[in-house]
Write a protein that holds these residues in place. Sequence first.
Motif, short mmCIF file in Angstrom:
data_model
loop_
_atom_site.label_atom_id
_atom_site.label_comp_id
_atom_site.label_asym_id
_atom_site.label_seq_id
_atom_site.Cartn_x
_atom_site.Cartn_y
_atom_site.Cartn_z
N GLU A 1 5.81 3.41 1.14
CA GLU A 1 5.32 2.08 0.78
C GLU A 1 5.27 1.20 2.02
OE1 GLU A 1 7.43 0.20 -2.39
OE2 GLU A 1 6.62 1.58 -3.88
N ILE B 1 0.87 -1.17 0.00
CA ILE B 1 0.00 0.00 0.00
C ILE B 1 0.91 1.22 0.00
CG2 ILE B 1 -1.79 1.30 1.20
CD1 ILE B 1 -2.60 -1.33 2.59
N THR B 2 0.71 2.11 -0.99
CA THR B 2 1.50 3.34 -1.07
C THR B 2 0.64 4.49 -0.56
OG1 THR B 2 2.71 2.46 -2.97
CG2 THR B 2 2.84 4.84 -2.59
N THR B 3 1.14 5.13 0.50
CA THR B 3 0.45 6.27 1.10
C THR B 3 1.39 7.46 1.09
OG1 THR B 3 1.20 5.91 3.38
CG2 THR B 3 -0.71 4.62 2.66
N ALA B 4 0.94 8.59 1.64
CA ALA B 4 1.80 9.78 1.73
C ALA B 4 3.05 9.50 2.56
CB ALA B 4 1.01 10.94 2.33
N SER B 5 2.97 8.51 3.46
CA SER B 5 4.14 8.19 4.31
C SER B 5 5.07 7.15 3.69
CB SER B 5 3.67 7.73 5.69
OG SER B 5 2.96 6.51 5.58
N ALA C 1 -3.20 5.40 5.51
CA ALA C 1 -4.00 5.03 4.33
C ALA C 1 -5.28 5.86 4.27
CB ALA C 1 -4.33 3.54 4.37
N LYS C 2 -5.63 6.24 3.02
CA LYS C 2 -6.87 6.98 2.81
C LYS C 2 -7.40 6.66 1.41
CE LYS C 2 -4.55 11.26 1.34
NZ LYS C 2 -3.61 10.52 0.58
N ARG D 1 -6.96 1.30 -6.52
CA ARG D 1 -7.19 2.52 -5.74
C ARG D 1 -8.13 2.23 -4.58
NH1 ARG D 1 -3.61 6.40 -7.15
NH2 ARG D 1 -3.26 6.31 -9.36
N ASP E 1 -5.45 6.20 -2.23
CA ASP E 1 -4.12 5.59 -2.16
C ASP E 1 -4.10 4.30 -2.98
OD1 ASP E 1 -3.09 7.60 -0.55
OD2 ASP E 1 -3.34 6.49 1.31
N VAL E 2 -2.90 3.86 -3.33
CA VAL E 2 -2.75 2.73 -4.25
C VAL E 2 -2.34 1.45 -3.53
CG1 VAL E 2 -1.46 1.88 -6.26
CG2 VAL E 2 -2.12 4.28 -6.14
#
Length: 156
Positions: free
Chosen positions: A44, A38-42, A143-144, A105, A147-148
């Motif tokens: 992988e 999961i890739t988030t703003a913070s 996660a939101k 997504r 996010d991918v």
Amino acid sequence: MLRRGILAVLSAAVLLAACAGAGTPKDAQGNPLEALTITTASGEHRFMVEIADDEVERQRGLMFRDPLPDDRGMLFQFPDVAERGFWMHNTPSPLDIIYIDPRGRIVSIAKNATPQSDAVIPSNGPASGVLELRAGRADEIGAKAGDVVRHPFFAE
């Protein structure tokens, strides 16, 4: 002599079968695991997930199971894209339920789903995949929606 030859062939077959499954990671119960990110703003965040890709596995899910470790989850794969609804019937520990579209997504996240509840938790949008993680994990990784999620099941 013939008996010894048959035993040798059977032994070789068993050894080959064991080696064929040796490369597949498994959890403590022997369930095969696959990598998911999961890739988030913070950044992988990597997980190893069980796959629920048939009706029996999807119905059973994480019922009657111990809490998930931080790096584990279960990915429910559906053959279609539709509104989804999950519940926590016979599931003893709280979960974060992440609904995912066919491109990977995140559609929505139901955080800290109540254990043992029969209340249906809607996806609030079409999804082809659903990821269950230990409750609180989605917030921990930031996660939101949008996010991918990367896994071979999802087409980017």
